[in-house]
Scaffold this motif. Structure first.
Motif, PDB file in Angstrom:
ATOM      1  N   TRP A 291      19.897  42.092 -14.343  1.00  0.00           N
ATOM      2  CA  TRP A 291      18.483  41.917 -13.990  1.00  0.00           C
ATOM      3  C   TRP A 291      17.612  42.853 -14.825  1.00  0.00           C
ATOM      4  N   MET A 292      18.074  44.074 -15.018  1.00  0.00           N
ATOM      5  CA  MET A 292      17.319  45.064 -15.790  1.00  0.00           C
ATOM      6  C   MET A 292      17.159  44.639 -17.250  1.00  0.00           C
ATOM      7  N   ASP A 293      18.154  43.974 -17.791  1.00  0.00           N
ATOM      8  CA  ASP A 293      18.074  43.519 -19.184  1.00  0.00           C
ATOM      9  C   ASP A 293      16.923  42.539 -19.387  1.00  0.00           C
ATOM     10  N   ASP A 294      16.521  41.859 -18.324  1.00  0.00           N
ATOM     11  CA  ASP A 294      15.362  40.979 -18.387  1.00  0.00           C
ATOM     12  C   ASP A 294      14.079  41.702 -17.993  1.00  0.00           C
ATOM     13  N   PHE A 295      14.192  42.566 -16.991  1.00  0.00           N
ATOM     14  CA  PHE A 295      12.991  43.161 -16.406  1.00  0.00           C
ATOM     15  C   PHE A 295      12.405  44.283 -17.265  1.00  0.00           C
ATOM     16  N   MET A 296      13.247  45.234 -17.679  1.00  0.00           N
ATOM     17  CA  MET A 296      12.787  46.320 -18.552  1.00  0.00           C
ATOM     18  C   MET A 296      13.908  46.708 -19.503  1.00  0.00           C
ATOM     19  N   PRO A 297      14.181  45.862 -20.490  1.00  0.00           N
ATOM     20  CA  PRO A 297      15.290  46.133 -21.404  1.00  0.00           C
ATOM     21  C   PRO A 297      15.089  47.416 -22.206  1.00  0.00           C
ATOM     22  N   GLU A 298      13.845  47.840 -22.404  1.00  0.00           N
ATOM     23  CA  GLU A 298      13.591  49.028 -23.220  1.00  0.00           C
ATOM     24  C   GLU A 298      14.141  50.309 -22.589  1.00  0.00           C
ATOM     25  N   LEU A 299      14.403  50.294 -21.274  1.00  0.00           N
ATOM     26  CA  LEU A 299      14.944  51.495 -20.640  1.00  0.00           C
ATOM     27  C   LEU A 299      16.355  51.812 -21.108  1.00  0.00           C
ATOM     28  N   ARG A 300      17.056  50.824 -21.649  1.00  0.00           N
ATOM     29  CA  ARG A 300      18.403  51.057 -22.173  1.00  0.00           C
ATOM     30  C   ARG A 300      18.374  51.826 -23.494  1.00  0.00           C
ATOM     31  N   ASN A 301      17.228  51.806 -24.152  1.00  0.00           N
ATOM     32  CA  ASN A 301      17.087  52.466 -25.451  1.00  0.00           C
ATOM     33  C   ASN A 301      17.151  53.981 -25.265  1.00  0.00           C
ATOM     34  N   LYS A 302      18.053  54.642 -25.964  1.00  0.00           N
ATOM     35  CA  LYS A 302      18.210  56.094 -25.839  1.00  0.00           C
ATOM     36  C   LYS A 302      16.951  56.831 -26.284  1.00  0.00           C
ATOM     37  N   ASP A 303      16.116  56.174 -27.075  1.00  0.00           N
ATOM     38  CA  ASP A 303      14.881  56.796 -27.555  1.00  0.00           C
ATOM     39  C   ASP A 303      13.675  56.449 -26.689  1.00  0.00           C
ATOM     40  N   PHE A 304      13.911  55.774 -25.576  1.00  0.00           N
ATOM     41  CA  PHE A 304      12.787  55.423 -24.697  1.00  0.00           C
ATOM     42  C   PHE A 304      12.050  56.685 -24.254  1.00  0.00           C
ATOM     43  N   ASP A 305      10.731  56.592 -24.204  1.00  0.00           N
ATOM     44  CA  ASP A 305       9.927  57.719 -23.748  1.00  0.00           C
ATOM     45  C   ASP A 305       8.672  57.188 -23.086  1.00  0.00           C
ATOM     46  N   ILE A 306       8.093  58.002 -22.228  1.00  0.00           N
ATOM     47  CA  ILE A 306       6.846  57.649 -21.575  1.00  0.00           C
ATOM     48  C   ILE A 306       6.111  58.944 -21.277  1.00  0.00           C
ATOM     49  N   ALA A 307       4.850  59.009 -21.642  1.00  0.00           N
ATOM     50  CA  ALA A 307       4.082  60.236 -21.475  1.00  0.00           C
ATOM     51  C   ALA A 307       3.833  60.524 -19.999  1.00  0.00           C
ATOM     52  N   VAL A 308       3.838  61.800 -19.647  1.00  0.00           N
ATOM     53  CA  VAL A 308       3.555  62.197 -18.271  1.00  0.00           C
ATOM     54  C   VAL A 308       2.106  61.899 -17.933  1.00  0.00           C
ATOM     55  N   GLY A 309       1.840  61.691 -16.630  1.00  0.00           N
ATOM     56  CA  GLY A 309       0.471  61.483 -16.190  1.00  0.00           C
ATOM     57  C   GLY A 309      -0.309  62.787 -16.211  1.00  0.00           C
ATOM     58  N   LYS A 310      -1.565  62.719 -16.601  1.00  0.00           N
ATOM     59  CA  LYS A 310      -2.407  63.912 -16.703  1.00  0.00           C
ATOM     60  C   LYS A 310      -3.551  63.853 -15.693  1.00  0.00           C
ATOM     61  N   VAL A 311      -3.802  64.974 -15.043  1.00  0.00           N
ATOM     62  CA  VAL A 311      -4.884  65.094 -14.065  1.00  0.00           C
ATOM     63  C   VAL A 311      -6.035  65.859 -14.712  1.00  0.00           C
ATOM     64  N   SER A 312      -7.213  65.254 -14.756  1.00  0.00           N
ATOM     65  CA  SER A 312      -8.361  65.896 -15.406  1.00  0.00           C
ATOM     66  C   SER A 312      -9.154  66.783 -14.450  1.00  0.00           C
ATOM     67  N   ASP A 313      -9.072  66.486 -13.141  1.00  0.00           N
ATOM     68  CA  ASP A 313      -9.837  67.250 -12.152  1.00  0.00           C
ATOM     69  C   ASP A 313      -9.014  67.353 -10.885  1.00  0.00           C
ATOM     70  N   ARG A 314      -8.498  68.536 -10.617  1.00  0.00           N
ATOM     71  CA  ARG A 314      -7.589  68.707  -9.480  1.00  0.00           C
ATOM     72  C   ARG A 314      -8.320  68.738  -8.142  1.00  0.00           C
ATOM     73  N   THR A 315      -9.637  68.759  -8.155  1.00  0.00           N
ATOM     74  CA  THR A 315     -10.386  68.711  -6.901  1.00  0.00           C
ATOM     75  C   THR A 315     -10.791  67.294  -6.527  1.00  0.00           C
ATOM     76  N   ASP A 316     -10.445  66.326  -7.368  1.00  0.00           N
ATOM     77  CA  ASP A 316     -10.749  64.923  -7.097  1.00  0.00           C
ATOM     78  C   ASP A 316      -9.525  64.278  -6.463  1.00  0.00           C
ATOM     79  N   GLY A 317      -9.674  63.869  -5.210  1.00  0.00           N
ATOM     80  CA  GLY A 317      -8.531  63.357  -4.459  1.00  0.00           C
ATOM     81  C   GLY A 317      -7.878  62.133  -5.052  1.00  0.00           C
ATOM     82  N   LYS A 318      -8.616  61.344  -5.800  1.00  0.00           N
ATOM     83  CA  LYS A 318      -8.046  60.166  -6.447  1.00  0.00           C
ATOM     84  C   LYS A 318      -7.390  60.515  -7.773  1.00  0.00           C
ATOM     85  N   LEU A 319      -8.043  61.346  -8.573  1.00  0.00           N
ATOM     86  CA  LEU A 319      -7.485  61.691  -9.875  1.00  0.00           C
ATOM     87  C   LEU A 319      -6.193  62.492  -9.751  1.00  0.00           C
ATOM     88  N   VAL A 320      -6.069  63.268  -8.682  1.00  0.00           N
ATOM     89  CA  VAL A 320      -4.863  64.073  -8.500  1.00  0.00           C
ATOM     90  C   VAL A 320      -3.660  63.198  -8.151  1.00  0.00           C
TER      91      VAL A 320
END
Length: 388
Positions: A291-320
């Motif tokens: 199922w994964m080979d169809d759904f997200m085959p790129e996760l099998r790639n040893k070089d797969f990467d994804i940037a971490v989420g960044k919070v611009s304002d820690r006092t904003d309840g939605k942005l955090v």
């Protein structure tokens, strides 16, 4: 089931590869930002290991301080209720005597889950006796009866559907698997509300024709995943079978999930990864990789990467929320690496990066993040453990 990647899928993967240099720069920026975090926050150096992340007692005490500080903090408060009349205009504590703190109902629930989880793992917590007393007070039979009554009112039968329902079952699961007199007592007190949540899921899931694929509270896959954990832990086979059936009906035919569209600005869940999390649990071990080979085959790639989420304002309840996204992404990656190390062990390093980004922000954070992020961090750490 499809076995070939579509041309569009190939094009997307090509675009991801072309943007590798941009991601590397973003990761470097994230590392610099992480390195500059105050020494007063929880250190990651001692808990990032080769195989799994481990808390020590000192760090557990700091994590426990977050929910302990908020479960009896009534205001600010976001009730989210539907008013049927003037008679419903009551204080949060009057409406929800068990779960009135921590800004909203569901955050109070998973704050108390955090306290139970830490007590089980660290019986010698510095404030163990205070925590036990607080839990006995909030999770009394009388308070839970009032919560049940609220959910049975005409205008609030769908209150906290399905995010709060799922976290209530997670709390119940933790209590029912706690080998202690207090665990047995509190589990018994919570049982009427637990049973109601199971009944609510059982009634609602067959009526839900289309799954909700968002990065916030109403995400269907997240709720199914937590509910499945509960059903499996307490051996409720009928409930477990219902969840398995609906998950397969919702997601089995999905392919090429557009992970590059994520995250949205307020996400604390990844729609793609949450779907992976529930399907990893309900599909046979040999079927899931297909199922994964169809759904997200790129996760099998040893070089797969994804940037971490960044919070611009820690006092904003939605942005955090983006800190929560880092933790929830991490627990999905850990789950994959643990169950399928031969295929997905490389995802552990990405999960570690996500935890390392947001973990130091927990202590001393503004209330907008501090009232709930500890539970997400703790769940990510739990899922990081290599299954024996």
């Amino acid at each position: 089931m499809k076995t070939k990647i579509t041309l569009l899928g190939l094009f997307l993967i090509f675009l991801i590869g072309c943007k590798g240099e941009e991601r590397n720069k973003a990761d470097m920026d994230a590392k610099v930002e992480s390195d500059s975090i105050s020494e007063n926050n929880i250190s990651l150096d001692s808990i990032l290991g080769e195989e799994s992340i481990e808390l020590n007692l000192e760090q557990a005490n700091k994590l426990a301080a977050l929910p302990l500080a908020c479960i009896n903090t009534e205001y600010p408060n976001k009730l989210g209720q539907t008013l049927g009349g003037k008679q419903d205009l009551k204080s949060p504590k009057e409406l929800h005597p068990a779960f009135y703190g921590c800004f909203d109902w569901h955050s109070s629930v998973h704050a108390q889950w955090t306290l139970v989880k830490l007590l089980k793992q660290f019986p010698k917590l510095e404030k163990a006796e205070e925590i036990k007393a607080r839990l006995e007070e909030t999770l009394s039979k009388e308070n839970i009866a009032a919560e049940v009554s609220y959910f049975k009112t005409e205008n609030n039968k769908d209150y906290e559907r399905t995010y709060g329902w799922a976290w209530l079952l997670k709390l119940s699961q933790e209590l029912q698997t706690w080998d202690s007199d207090l665990g047995e007592e509190l589990s018994g007190n919570l049982k009427p509300l637990t049973d109601l949540m199971v009944a609510n899921f059982t009634e609602f899931l067959p009526k839900l024709i289309y799954p909700i694929r968002v990065g916030e509270h109403t995400n269907t896959a997240f709720a199914l995943s937590f509910a499945y954990d509960y059903a499996e832990a307490v051996k409720n086979s009928e409930f477990q079978e219902l969840i398995e059936t609906r998950a397969k009906e919702f997601y089995l035919k999905d392919d090429n999930c557009p992970i590059t569209w994520e995250p949205s600005g307020f996400d604390f869940l990844s729609p793609c990864l949450q779907e992976i999390d529930i399907m990893r649990k309900v599909l046979p071990k040999a079927a899931f990789p297909l199922w994964m080979d169809d759904f997200m085959p790129e996760l099998r790639n040893k070089d797969f990467d994804i940037a971490v989420g960044k919070v611009s304002d820690r006092t904003d309840g939605k942005l955090v929320h983006l800190d929560g996204l880092n933790f929830s992404r991490a627990w999905v990656f850990y789950g994959l690496a643990n169950k399928y190390p031969e295929k997905y062990s490389h995802l552990r390093a990405i999960a570690d990066q996500h935890v390392a980004k947001s973990f130091p922000n927990l202590v001393g954070d503004s209330y907008e993040g501090g009232h709930w992020l500890g539970s997400f961090a703790l769940y990510a750490l739990q899922e990081s453990k290599v299954q024996k």
